[in-house]
Each structure stands twice: as structure tokens, then as C-alpha cells.
Design an enzyme around this catalytic site. Structure first.
Site, PDB file in Angstrom:
ATOM      1  N   GLY A 113       3.092   3.571  13.294  1.00 37.45           N
ATOM      2  CA  GLY A 113       3.678   2.439  13.526  1.00 37.45           C
ATOM      3  C   GLY A 113       3.205   1.523  14.936  1.00 37.45           C
ATOM      4  O   GLY A 113       3.029   0.331  14.661  1.00 37.45           O
ATOM      5  N   GLU A 134      10.361   1.175  10.097  1.00 35.46           N
ATOM      6  CA  GLU A 134      11.038   2.206  10.103  1.00 35.46           C
ATOM      7  C   GLU A 134      10.331   3.455  10.653  1.00 35.46           C
ATOM      8  O   GLU A 134       9.398   3.803   9.638  1.00 35.46           O
ATOM      9  CB  GLU A 134      12.215   2.431   8.992  1.00 35.46           C
ATOM     10  N   THR A 146       5.713   7.250  13.911  1.00 32.38           N
ATOM     11  CA  THR A 146       5.735   6.612  15.103  1.00 32.38           C
ATOM     12  C   THR A 146       4.373   5.997  15.710  1.00 32.38           C
ATOM     13  O   THR A 146       4.146   5.058  16.004  1.00 32.38           O
ATOM     14  CB  THR A 146       6.531   7.296  16.287  1.00 32.38           C
ATOM     15  N   GLU A 147       3.466   6.893  15.553  1.00 33.29           N
ATOM     16  CA  GLU A 147       2.086   6.687  16.071  1.00 33.29           C
ATOM     17  C   GLU A 147       1.488   5.713  15.249  1.00 33.29           C
ATOM     18  O   GLU A 147       0.781   4.838  15.231  1.00 33.29           O
ATOM     19  CB  GLU A 147       1.175   7.831  16.339  1.00 33.29           C
ATOM     20  N   LYS A 190       0.723  -1.263  -0.118  1.00 34.03           N
ATOM     21  CA  LYS A 190       0.047   0.030  -0.159  1.00 34.03           C
ATOM     22  C   LYS A 190       0.822   1.057   0.005  1.00 34.03           C
ATOM     23  O   LYS A 190       1.385   1.711   0.976  1.00 34.03           O
ATOM     24  CB  LYS A 190      -0.885   0.117   1.226  1.00 34.03           C
ATOM     25  N   GLY A 241       7.196   4.901   8.023  1.00 31.50           N
ATOM     26  CA  GLY A 241       6.039   6.197   8.523  1.00 31.50           C
ATOM     27  C   GLY A 241       6.317   6.648   9.830  1.00 31.50           C
ATOM     28  O   GLY A 241       7.523   6.486  10.533  1.00 31.50           O
TER      29      GLY A 241
END
Length: 509
Positions: A242, A259, A239-240, A184, A237
Site C-alpha cells: 500500500g 485496505e 501495508t508495504e 488487476k 493488500g
């Protein structure tokens, strides 16, 4: 309007790429894709729903379990992956121009970056040929060896900043290991991912090995991450994002490589040439319009050269040519969207409000002929302290800060004062110090007297809030397999009977 926007004529509508062909999504909801240098709509894509994601997953699963791909000999697969590298190279001109149109990076940057990508596939094809399973010495008359089997379907959510490069970091390992994938791409930059899927299909990649679903992160990305049939999640992308996607994938015990955010510290010591340090600083901070997780966003500079460094970095930032990404003279293109432009400018306001000293940029830029584009002047703040938000928070734009330090210990304390740990850099001519600082800084990647360098053989990834797992290298390749241990008894034990003399047995396991 950009010349390529005019040449495009009509706005193309795209569907997902599933089972070797472009297919219409079932939702009917479409998303505009814009050229960030002009703000002009250049394509429309679907916001795919659960049924669309499921269709792509079923295609990937069928290919993984089918004879054509799943039963392919390792050497035949390596040859095929090398053929994909050749096909990529043959279409390089079209790909880098399309990427420039879609994400706004200057054409010189996209050409230089995409030219590296065929070697990603060649490297992992080489690992596929070189891989060996282990024979493990164990106690007793036993032969113990391992077998590795591809893990299955890899779900890959990619960002807008390096659309093809970041996708290929995963795709090369996927293909060489014998896995399959559903990608995606970012809703901002889907066009080169779709184009590469088409190129690889035409070059002979079996149907269902490489599928693409289009849509927004909170909808399509969420459906993909929580799909019960994924075996590995790869995400680049914030952190949130992730945390959310990782929690969803953990419910099905999928492998994960992520990452995430970064706030890269660059420690500049006074034994390093200031002019060279400034050139590295500009490259690290402003390449890709600063939209990279390894952006050189925190310059930590020794006091004796601090003032000179700030003055020269400000002058360098002001000299960078902002313009149409297709103009070879352009050195800085737009950020990806109006939203991102406004975010960067809001941090300029935050820096001013915190008492930092703005020495360059901090405002939007206007490019004649591209008035609708999302341009921001290269921005530098000096006299930044560790308590300031612009020191701690990721901006993701052409934005960097400069902080003073006195001693090596203070430089490390400032560098490590962050929840992120993706990358760090050191500028020094003292070899012992270089290795000492590289070992002490909290980061998954450290550059000594350089920045932004990667190689398919070198593991890439972070610690802390910057993610888990590694891309590239044998670390990435190995994480696409399940390891099976096989134990064979070599002694003639036809008389074995535990229950005949239980008390006299000396070994249970």
C-alpha cells in the site's frame, strides 16, 4: 488430482479482458495458476507489461468519455447495474465453484460469501437513484449549489483471499457512479474476475467499462498504480504494498482507498459465555483459512475465564475438519500457496522460540488424495505477551494467539498495542462496557458479540497501518465524484463597479 482438475483436461491460457473481450498480452511471459488444494496448474496468465496496462487504461478512458456510458442517464445506469446483479445471480453456481477451485476455500464458504455479492450492486444502484446534490445556505443574495461528476478511471488491485467479494466492493460503486475501471486481480486467483467480466459484457455492460489486466504485483500492479491517467486507486493488500502503490498514485493526485494489513484484537470479558466466545473465536480465526485482514488473530481474555477459554479453543481447533474444498464436509481448506504455508509454519516456530505455549496445530496437514495441497492445521498459541512477534505481526493463516488480562483498562492497552487498526471485537453482556470499549479501541470496524460481518450500507476500512478511505456505504459512493460548487448572484446588481467606489465597498468575497 482433484476431480475438477481432471475434468478441466488441458491447462487453459488466458489473456487480459479489454474493451469487452479477452485479448492477448504483448509480453509473452506467462504465469502458472494453481489449485492450492492439489498444487496442480489449472491455468496460465500473462505477466502484463506497460503497453498492456496502457491499452486497458485507454479503453477505460474512452468508455468514460463516450456517449454510451459517459452520457447514460442516471436511471438508465441504475437499471443496468441491477441487470448486472441479476446476471451475477444467474451465474452464481459456476462462479462459486470456480472460486473454490482457484483459491481453495471450502465450497460452503464460497457459496455463502458469493451469494451476498449481487446485493452490493443493488445497494449502489439504489444510491445512484437516491443521490441529491446540495443547496447550501450562504450569506448574501446568492444561490449556492453543488454538482457531482464521476471522477473517471478507477485502478483496482485485488488480493487472493476474497477475489470476487473484495473486487465487487469497488466495482459496484464504480458502475453505479458512472466511473470505469481497470482491475488487476491477484496472480494467484484471477479466474473468477475474468469470468465476471465476461458475464457482465454478455449482459450488456458497455465495452471498456470493466477491464482486467493480469500479472504480478511488482510489475503489472506497479504499472497500473503509477499510470498517469488514473483518477482513483483502490488496493487491498499488505501495508508495504500500500505504501508503494499509494506513493505512485499520489504523484498524479489520484484519490485513494486502501485496505491494508490487520491484527484484530478480540477482547473477551468474563461475563460472556465461554463456549459462545470459543465458537466466535474459531469462526473469526479460521474462516477462509485465516487469510483475511480481519482475522481474529489476538484473543485478549479476562483472567477468570482464561484457562477454560484456552482449553476449549484448543479442542475446537483440533475438531475442525481439514479436507478437499469441494467436499461439503470440509471445514478448512488450504492456504493459497506453498510460500504462504511455509510462512505460517515459520510463525509457529517463532512462537515456540518466544516461549509461547502451543496448544493446537503448528504443523502442516496432509489430506488423502490432495497430498500436493497447501494445508495447515488450525494453530493456537496461549500465554502470549505483547512483546512477542506472534502478537504484533500479521501471519495471514489459520493462526491465533491468546493473552491474559485483568482489567478493562489493561484489555484496551493490549488491544491498542499495534500499528494496525482495521477491526476489533468485544465479547461482553455489559451494554455500557460494550459501547465504552468500542469507542476507545483503535479500529475502523468494531464487532460486539460477532465477527466478520459486513453490509454494503456499512462503511468498511481502517486506521493507522491498516489503510485509508472507506469502502461501502455513502462514504464510498461519494468518493467516486468530484464536487463542483456553483454560486449564483440573485440580486439585481447591474450597477456593480468595484473600482468606481473602492473605499466604500463593504465586502470583497
Amino acid at each position: 488430482m482433484n476431480a475438477l482438475d481432471k475434468a478441466a483436461g488441458r491447462v487453459e491460457e488466458h489473456g487480459n479482458f479489454v474493451d469487452g473481450a479477452e485479448v492477448e498480452a504483448g509480453t509473452g511471459e506467462m504465469i502458472d495458476v494453481c489449485n492450492p488444494a492439489t498444487g496442480v496448474v489449472i491455468a496460465r496468465i500473462p505477466n502484463s507489461g506497460p503497453a498492456d496496462v496502457d491499452r486497458a487504461m485507454k479503453s477505460a478512458r474512452a468508455a468514460f468519455e463516450g456517449r454510451e456510458w459517459g452520457g447514460m442517464d442516471i436511471r438508465a445506469r441504475a437499471r443496468l447495474v441491477n441487470r448486472m446483479a441479476d446476471a451475477f445471480e444467474a451465474n452464481l453456481d459456476a462462479l462459486y465453484r470456480l472460486e473454490t477451485l482457484n483459491n481453495g476455500r471450502p465450497v460452503n464458504e464460497t457459496r455463502a460469501q458469493l451469494a451476498r455479492l449481487p446485493d452490493f450492486f443493488r445497494y449502489f444502484a439504489g444510491l445512484a437513484l437516491a443521490r441529491r446534490d446540495s443547496v447550501i445556505p450562504v450569506e448574501g443574495p446568492y444561490l449556492n449549489y453543488t454538482l457531482r461528476k464521476p471522477i473517471g478511471v478507477v485502478a483496482n488491485c485485488t488480493p487472493f483471499n476474497h477475489p470476487l467479494m473484495i473486487m465487487c466492493k469497488s466495482l459496484a460503486a464504480v458502475l453505479a457512479s458512472g466511473c470505469t475501471t481497470v482491475v488487476k486481480p491477484s496472480e494467484y486467483t484471477p479466474l473468477t474476475t475474468l469470468k465476471l467480466a465476461e458475464i457482465f459484457s454478455e449482459a450488456g455492460l458497455p465495452k471498456g467499462v470493466f477491464n482486467v489486466v493480469l500479472g504480478l504485483g511488482p510489475t503489472t500492479g506497479k504499472h497500473l498504480a503509477e499510470h498517469p491517467d488514473i483518477n482513483k486507486l483502490v488496493l487491498t493488500g499488505g501495508t508495504e504494498a500500500g505504501r508503494i502503490a499509494g506513493a505512485a498514485a499520489a504523484r498524479v493526485f489520484a484519490h485513494q482507498t486502501m485496505e491494508l494489513g490487520g491484527k484484530t484484537p478480540v477482547m473477551v470479558f468474563d461475563d460472556f459465555d465461554v463456549d459462545q466466545a470459543v465458537n466466535y473465536a474459531a469462526f473469526g480465526a479460521f474462516i477462509g483459512a485465516g487469510q483475511t485482514c480481519v482475522c481474529a488473530s489476538r484473543h485478549i481474555v479476562q483472567a477468570s475465564v482464561y484457562d477454560e477459554f484456552v482449553e476449549k479453543l484448543a479442542a475446537k481447533a483440533k475438531s475442525i475438519r481439514i479436507g478437499d474444498p469441494f467436499d461439503p464436509a470440509t471445514q478448512l481448506g488450504p492456504v493459497i500457496s506453498a510460500k504462504q504455508r511455509d510462512r505460517v509454519l515459520s510463525y509457529a516456530g517463532i512462537g515456540n522460540g518466544e516461549g509461547a505455549r502451543l496448544v493446537a496445530g503448528g504443523v502442516a496437514a496432509t489430506v488423502p488424495g490432495n497430498e500436493g495441497g497447501y494445508f495447515v492445521e488450525p494453530t493456537v498459541f496461549a500465554d502470549v505477551s505483547a512483546t512477542m512477534r506472534i502478537f504484533q505481526e500479521e501471519v495471514f493463516g489459520p493462526f491465533t494467539s491468546v493473552t491474559r488480562f485483568e482489567t478493562e483498562e489493561e484489555a484496551l492497552r493490549l488491544a491498542n498495542d499495534s500499528p494496525f487498526g482495521l477491526a476489533a471485537a468485544v465479547r461482553t453482556r455489559d451494554v455500557a462496557r460494550a459501547h465504552r470499549v468500542a469507542g476507545a479501541v483503535k479500529a475502523g470496524i468494531v464487532w460486539i458479540n460477532d465477527h466478520h460481518r459486513l453490509d454494503p450500507a456499512s462503511p468498511w476500512g481502517g486506521v493507522g497501518d491498516s489503510g485509508i478511505g472507506r469502502e461501502f456505504g455513502t462514504e464510498s459512493f461519494d468518493d467516486h465524484f468530484e464536487v463542483k460548487s456553483v454560486m449564483l448572484g440573485t440580486a439585481d446588481r447591474r450597477d456593480f463597479d468595484w473600482y468606481r467606489d473602492t473605499a466604500g465597498q463593504g465586502r470583497l468575497n
